[in-house]
Design a protein around this motif. Structure first.
Motif, PDB file in Angstrom:
ATOM      1  N   ALA A 132       7.327 -10.437 -51.518  1.00 10.24           N
ATOM      2  CA  ALA A 132       6.942 -11.751 -52.056  1.00 10.24           C
ATOM      3  C   ALA A 132       6.993 -11.727 -53.575  1.00 10.24           C
ATOM      4  CB  ALA A 132       5.545 -12.104 -51.573  1.00 10.24           C
ATOM      5  N   HIS A 133       6.606 -12.827 -54.172  1.00 11.52           N
ATOM      6  CA  HIS A 133       6.554 -12.896 -55.637  1.00 11.52           C
ATOM      7  C   HIS A 133       5.471 -11.976 -56.168  1.00 11.52           C
ATOM      8  CE1 HIS A 133       8.469 -17.175 -55.768  1.00 11.52           C
ATOM      9  NE2 HIS A 133       9.194 -16.269 -55.130  1.00 11.52           N
ATOM     10  N   LEU A 134       5.733 -11.380 -57.310  1.00 14.38           N
ATOM     11  CA  LEU A 134       4.721 -10.558 -57.968  1.00 14.38           C
ATOM     12  C   LEU A 134       3.507 -11.452 -58.254  1.00 14.38           C
ATOM     13  CD1 LEU A 134       4.266  -7.710 -59.240  1.00 14.38           C
ATOM     14  CD2 LEU A 134       4.936  -8.738 -61.408  1.00 14.38           C
ATOM     15  N   ASP A 140       4.261 -23.621 -52.341  1.00 14.12           N
ATOM     16  CA  ASP A 140       3.903 -22.247 -52.054  1.00 14.12           C
ATOM     17  C   ASP A 140       4.677 -21.801 -50.809  1.00 14.12           C
ATOM     18  OD1 ASP A 140       2.013 -20.212 -53.058  1.00 14.12           O
ATOM     19  OD2 ASP A 140       1.217 -20.294 -51.031  1.00 14.12           O
ATOM     20  N   PRO A 141       5.190 -20.572 -50.678  1.00 12.66           N
ATOM     21  CA  PRO A 141       5.038 -19.489 -51.652  1.00 12.66           C
ATOM     22  C   PRO A 141       6.223 -19.256 -52.580  1.00 12.66           C
ATOM     23  CG  PRO A 141       5.788 -18.592 -49.561  1.00 12.66           C
ATOM     24  CD  PRO A 141       5.746 -20.091 -49.403  1.00 12.66           C
ATOM     25  N   ALA A 142       7.306 -20.050 -52.443  1.00 11.32           N
ATOM     26  CA  ALA A 142       8.496 -19.693 -53.232  1.00 11.32           C
ATOM     27  C   ALA A 142       9.249 -20.890 -53.800  1.00 11.32           C
ATOM     28  CB  ALA A 142       9.438 -18.822 -52.406  1.00 11.32           C
ATOM     29  N   PHE A 172      -0.106 -20.081 -61.307  1.00 10.78           N
ATOM     30  CA  PHE A 172       1.160 -19.716 -60.695  1.00 10.78           C
ATOM     31  C   PHE A 172       1.237 -18.208 -60.567  1.00 10.78           C
ATOM     32  CE2 PHE A 172       2.512 -18.431 -64.922  1.00 10.78           C
ATOM     33  CZ  PHE A 172       1.832 -19.307 -65.740  1.00 10.78           C
ATOM     34  N   HIS A 173       2.238 -17.725 -59.881  1.00  7.45           N
ATOM     35  CA  HIS A 173       2.431 -16.282 -59.744  1.00  7.45           C
ATOM     36  C   HIS A 173       2.898 -15.671 -61.074  1.00  7.45           C
ATOM     37  CE1 HIS A 173       3.628 -17.269 -55.321  1.00  7.45           C
ATOM     38  NE2 HIS A 173       2.335 -17.026 -55.392  1.00  7.45           N
ATOM     39  N   ALA A 174       2.487 -14.435 -61.312  1.00  9.37           N
ATOM     40  CA  ALA A 174       2.976 -13.722 -62.506  1.00  9.37           C
ATOM     41  C   ALA A 174       4.497 -13.625 -62.490  1.00  9.37           C
ATOM     42  CB  ALA A 174       2.359 -12.331 -62.570  1.00  9.37           C
ATOM     43  N   GLY A 175       5.072 -13.562 -61.292  1.00 12.59           N
ATOM     44  CA  GLY A 175       6.517 -13.404 -61.181  1.00 12.59           C
ATOM     45  C   GLY A 175       7.311 -14.692 -61.249  1.00 12.59           C
ATOM     46  N   ASP A 176       6.637 -15.828 -61.375  1.00 17.92           N
ATOM     47  CA  ASP A 176       7.361 -17.102 -61.457  1.00 17.92           C
ATOM     48  C   ASP A 176       8.087 -17.225 -62.796  1.00 17.92           C
ATOM     49  OD1 ASP A 176       6.258 -17.573 -59.007  1.00 17.92           O
ATOM     50  OD2 ASP A 176       4.936 -19.209 -59.648  1.00 17.92           O
ATOM     51  N   LEU A 177       9.302 -17.761 -62.735  1.00 18.17           N
ATOM     52  CA  LEU A 177      10.123 -17.927 -63.935  1.00 18.17           C
ATOM     53  C   LEU A 177      10.799 -19.289 -63.882  1.00 18.17           C
ATOM     54  CD1 LEU A 177      11.903 -14.428 -64.021  1.00 18.17           C
ATOM     55  CD2 LEU A 177      10.106 -15.206 -65.581  1.00 18.17           C
ATOM     56  N   GLN A 223      -1.325 -19.230 -56.244  1.00 22.89           N
ATOM     57  CA  GLN A 223      -0.258 -19.833 -55.456  1.00 22.89           C
ATOM     58  C   GLN A 223       0.991 -19.982 -56.321  1.00 22.89           C
ATOM     59  OE1 GLN A 223      -1.319 -23.334 -53.255  1.00 22.89           O
ATOM     60  NE2 GLN A 223      -3.090 -22.346 -52.316  1.00 22.89           N
ATOM     61  N   HIS A 224       2.069 -20.395 -55.662  1.00 26.48           N
ATOM     62  CA  HIS A 224       3.341 -20.480 -56.374  1.00 26.48           C
ATOM     63  C   HIS A 224       3.476 -21.743 -57.222  1.00 26.48           C
ATOM     64  CE1 HIS A 224       7.557 -20.148 -57.310  1.00 26.48           C
ATOM     65  NE2 HIS A 224       7.627 -21.446 -57.041  1.00 26.48           N
ATOM     66  N   GLY A 225       4.049 -21.582 -58.401  1.00 26.83           N
ATOM     67  CA  GLY A 225       4.585 -22.716 -59.135  1.00 26.83           C
ATOM     68  C   GLY A 225       3.827 -23.152 -60.370  1.00 26.83           C
TER      69      GLY A 225
HETATM   70 ZN   LIG Z   1       5.984 -17.688 -57.057  1.00 23.08          ZN
END
Ligand SMILES: [Zn+2]
Ligand SMILES: [Cu+2]
Length: 187
Positions: A98-100, A170-172, A115-120, A106-108
């Motif tokens: 999954a996302h870091l 969520d989640p991606a 948001f996730h630390a891994g979101d870009l 949650q995502h976004g």
């Molecule tokens: Zn995410």
């Protein structure tokens, strides 16, 4: 090579220092990388396992630069995220997990619980299928001890998706399947 940033229609992107309002929380996504102190590079591979480019991560005082250089991708807007495991096994790259998300959000960027630390921010692949872009995130790091440390025991991966991230689902981010992946692991 262009700087790549997150900007939604509802927000005015402030380029210097780049403070953005999304809901109540201010999201800080700096766009300049200065005084690079560490750098790691990895091949970006497609679903056939072929190398289509590279991802370069650079560490500095402002955050971590993520530069993606690739060709032979489908043109269009694509989601890109940091995923939790440094394992890019084609064809689906599910191995990257999954996302870091060390803070259990949650995502976004537009999700109130995000948001996730891994979101870009999304990337744009041009009409020739090429991309050469860099962004900077404070939420991931090449430094041990940072909550978003990338080179931990199971590493991490930068994953490109077939479609754009809607920045809220969520989640991606409803971004479709994983089309390319670059793994980063402790040497
Ligand atoms: Zn995410
Ligand atoms: Cu992803």
């Amino acid at each position: 090579m262009k700087k790549w940033i997150y900007a939604s229609a509802a927000t005015v992107a402030v380029l210097a220092g780049c403070g953005m309002q999304t809901g109540e929380e201010e999201v800080k996504i700096p766009v300049m990388s200065e005084g690079v102190t560490t750098a790691v590079e990895s091949d970006l591979i497609n679903t056939e396992g072929e190398t289509v480019g590279t991802v370069l991560l650079t560490g500095d005082k402002q955050g971590t630069g993520i530069r993606i250089t690739a060709e032979g991708l489908e043109p269009g807007t694509k989601a890109i995220h940091v995923h939790e495991k440094g394992d890019c096994t084609p064809p689906d790259f599910k191995s990257a997990g999954a996302h870091l998300n060390p803070e259990h959000k949650q995502h976004g960027f537009e999700n109130p619980k995000g948001f996730h630390a891994g979101d870009l921010p999304n990337i744009e692949v041009d009409e020739e299928g090429k991309v050469d872009l860099e962004t900077v995130s404070q939420y991931i790091s090449l430094k041990e001890g940072h909550p978003g440390y990338l080179l931990d025991e199971d590493g991490s991966a930068v994953v490109v998706h077939e479609g754009p991230d809607d920045y809220k689902t969520d989640p991606a981010g409803n971004s479709g399947s994983r089309i390319a992946c670059a793994a980063f692991n402790k040497k």
